[in-house]
Write a protein that holds these residues in place. Structure first.
Motif, PDB file in Angstrom:
ATOM      1  N   UNK A 286       0.845  -1.177   0.000  1.00  0.00           N
ATOM      2  CA  UNK A 286       0.000   0.000   0.000  1.00  0.00           C
ATOM      3  C   UNK A 286       0.890   1.239   0.000  1.00  0.00           C
ATOM      4  N   UNK A 287       0.662   2.181  -0.900  1.00  0.00           N
ATOM      5  CA  UNK A 287       1.446   3.417  -0.920  1.00  0.00           C
ATOM      6  C   UNK A 287       1.267   4.224   0.372  1.00  0.00           C
ATOM      7  N   UNK A 288       2.266   5.036   0.675  1.00  0.00           N
ATOM      8  CA  UNK A 288       2.255   5.873   1.874  1.00  0.00           C
ATOM      9  C   UNK A 288       2.672   7.281   1.497  1.00  0.00           C
ATOM     10  N   UNK A 289       1.969   8.255   2.075  1.00  0.00           N
ATOM     11  CA  UNK A 289       2.334   9.670   1.927  1.00  0.00           C
ATOM     12  C   UNK A 289       2.733  10.185   3.302  1.00  0.00           C
ATOM     13  N   UNK A 290       3.824  10.928   3.346  1.00  0.00           N
ATOM     14  CA  UNK A 290       4.262  11.671   4.526  1.00  0.00           C
ATOM     15  C   UNK A 290       4.105  13.135   4.139  1.00  0.00           C
ATOM     16  N   UNK A 291       3.338  13.892   4.915  1.00  0.00           N
ATOM     17  CA  UNK A 291       3.103  15.287   4.531  1.00  0.00           C
ATOM     18  C   UNK A 291       2.910  16.154   5.765  1.00  0.00           C
ATOM     19  N   UNK A 292       3.288  17.413   5.608  1.00  0.00           N
ATOM     20  CA  UNK A 292       3.097  18.383   6.669  1.00  0.00           C
ATOM     21  C   UNK A 292       4.112  19.501   6.548  1.00  0.00           C
ATOM     22  N   UNK A 293       4.405  20.122   7.680  1.00  0.00           N
ATOM     23  CA  UNK A 293       5.369  21.221   7.674  1.00  0.00           C
ATOM     24  C   UNK A 293       6.064  21.307   9.031  1.00  0.00           C
ATOM     25  N   UNK A 294       7.220  21.941   9.025  1.00  0.00           N
ATOM     26  CA  UNK A 294       7.917  22.294  10.258  1.00  0.00           C
ATOM     27  C   UNK A 294       8.128  23.797  10.255  1.00  0.00           C
ATOM     28  N   UNK A 295       8.213  24.355  11.441  1.00  0.00           N
ATOM     29  CA  UNK A 295       8.451  25.790  11.595  1.00  0.00           C
ATOM     30  C   UNK A 295       9.868  26.000  12.112  1.00  0.00           C
TER      31      UNK A 295
ATOM     32  N   UNK B 259       9.534  13.247  -3.366  1.00  0.00           N
ATOM     33  CA  UNK B 259      10.146  13.661  -2.106  1.00  0.00           C
ATOM     34  C   UNK B 259      10.500  15.126  -2.234  1.00  0.00           C
ATOM     35  N   UNK B 260      10.042  15.955  -1.295  1.00  0.00           N
ATOM     36  CA  UNK B 260      10.345  17.385  -1.350  1.00  0.00           C
ATOM     37  C   UNK B 260      10.434  17.974   0.049  1.00  0.00           C
ATOM     38  N   UNK B 261      11.403  18.833   0.233  1.00  0.00           N
ATOM     39  CA  UNK B 261      11.533  19.681   1.416  1.00  0.00           C
ATOM     40  C   UNK B 261      11.693  21.079   0.839  1.00  0.00           C
TER      41      UNK B 261
ATOM     42  N   UNK C 133       7.412  32.856   5.896  1.00  0.00           N
ATOM     43  CA  UNK C 133       8.879  32.815   5.853  1.00  0.00           C
ATOM     44  C   UNK C 133       9.533  31.861   6.855  1.00  0.00           C
ATOM     45  N   UNK C 134       8.768  31.301   7.783  1.00  0.00           N
ATOM     46  CA  UNK C 134       9.333  30.374   8.739  1.00  0.00           C
ATOM     47  C   UNK C 134       8.839  28.949   8.558  1.00  0.00           C
ATOM     48  N   UNK C 135       8.149  28.700   7.449  1.00  0.00           N
ATOM     49  CA  UNK C 135       7.541  27.381   7.232  1.00  0.00           C
ATOM     50  C   UNK C 135       8.286  26.602   6.155  1.00  0.00           C
ATOM     51  N   UNK C 136       8.563  25.326   6.457  1.00  0.00           N
ATOM     52  CA  UNK C 136       9.185  24.398   5.513  1.00  0.00           C
ATOM     53  C   UNK C 136       8.187  23.273   5.261  1.00  0.00           C
ATOM     54  N   UNK C 137       7.795  23.102   4.014  1.00  0.00           N
ATOM     55  CA  UNK C 137       6.843  22.066   3.649  1.00  0.00           C
ATOM     56  C   UNK C 137       7.567  20.756   3.388  1.00  0.00           C
ATOM     57  N   UNK C 138       6.992  19.665   3.886  1.00  0.00           N
ATOM     58  CA  UNK C 138       7.563  18.328   3.755  1.00  0.00           C
ATOM     59  C   UNK C 138       6.560  17.466   2.987  1.00  0.00           C
ATOM     60  N   UNK C 139       7.043  16.758   1.973  1.00  0.00           N
ATOM     61  CA  UNK C 139       6.168  15.848   1.235  1.00  0.00           C
ATOM     62  C   UNK C 139       6.975  14.654   0.759  1.00  0.00           C
ATOM     63  N   UNK C 140       6.475  13.468   1.051  1.00  0.00           N
ATOM     64  CA  UNK C 140       7.085  12.223   0.579  1.00  0.00           C
ATOM     65  C   UNK C 140       5.967  11.309   0.098  1.00  0.00           C
ATOM     66  N   UNK C 141       6.248  10.567  -0.967  1.00  0.00           N
ATOM     67  CA  UNK C 141       5.292   9.565  -1.450  1.00  0.00           C
ATOM     68  C   UNK C 141       6.081   8.304  -1.789  1.00  0.00           C
ATOM     69  N   UNK C 142       5.698   7.194  -1.172  1.00  0.00           N
ATOM     70  CA  UNK C 142       6.422   5.928  -1.287  1.00  0.00           C
ATOM     71  C   UNK C 142       5.503   4.836  -1.797  1.00  0.00           C
TER      72      UNK C 142
ATOM     73  N   UNK D 205       0.250   9.073   5.997  1.00  0.00           N
ATOM     74  CA  UNK D 205      -1.078   8.772   5.486  1.00  0.00           C
ATOM     75  C   UNK D 205      -1.016   7.559   4.566  1.00  0.00           C
ATOM     76  N   UNK D 206      -1.545   6.408   4.998  1.00  0.00           N
ATOM     77  CA  UNK D 206      -1.634   5.266   4.096  1.00  0.00           C
ATOM     78  C   UNK D 206      -2.618   5.585   2.970  1.00  0.00           C
ATOM     79  N   UNK D 207      -2.298   5.177   1.760  1.00  0.00           N
ATOM     80  CA  UNK D 207      -3.128   5.493   0.603  1.00  0.00           C
ATOM     81  C   UNK D 207      -3.914   4.248   0.190  1.00  0.00           C
TER      82      UNK D 207
END
Length: 97
Positions: free
Chosen positions: A1-10, A39-41, A48-57, A87-89
């Motif tokens: 099952x594919x998996x997505x990792x998503x969100x942000x860090x400050x 995959x993206x950071x 200006x203080x937010x870093x978006x995180x996205x991964x798809x496996x 997030x399981x897809x």
């Protein structure tokens, strides 16, 4: 099952671009890893203080294998908050055609 990792860090606004740049090699290596679909950071265009995180496996096994070898660079930049979740897809539906 594919998996997505998503969100942000400050992080502090004056350290955000340094944080993103420090992870460029990690992004490159992840994208070359077996089972990595994306995959993206990246710097947020509005906060200006937010870093978006996205991964798809492709699978849990691929994600776990990557985590064993990822070795993210230590930046010394303090993460001040945010939320990143897994997030399981169950299904994939194209949005743009």
């Amino acid at each position: 099952m594919p998996i997505i990792i998503a969100g942000h860090v400050a992080v502090a606004a004056d350290e955000r671009d340094t944080y993103v740049a420090a992870h460029a090699d990690l992004v490159r290596r992840a994208r070359e890893a077996p089972g990595c679909l994306d995959f993206a950071i990246s710097a947020d265009p509005l906060d200006p203080g937010r870093v978006n995180i996205f991964e798809r496996w492709e699978s849990r096994e691929d994600l776990d294998a990557w985590r064993r070898v990822a070795r993210a660079r230590r930046t010394g930049i303090r993460i001040r908050g945010g939320r990143v979740a897994e997030y399981p897809v169950e299904a994939e539906v194209p949005v743009f055609g």
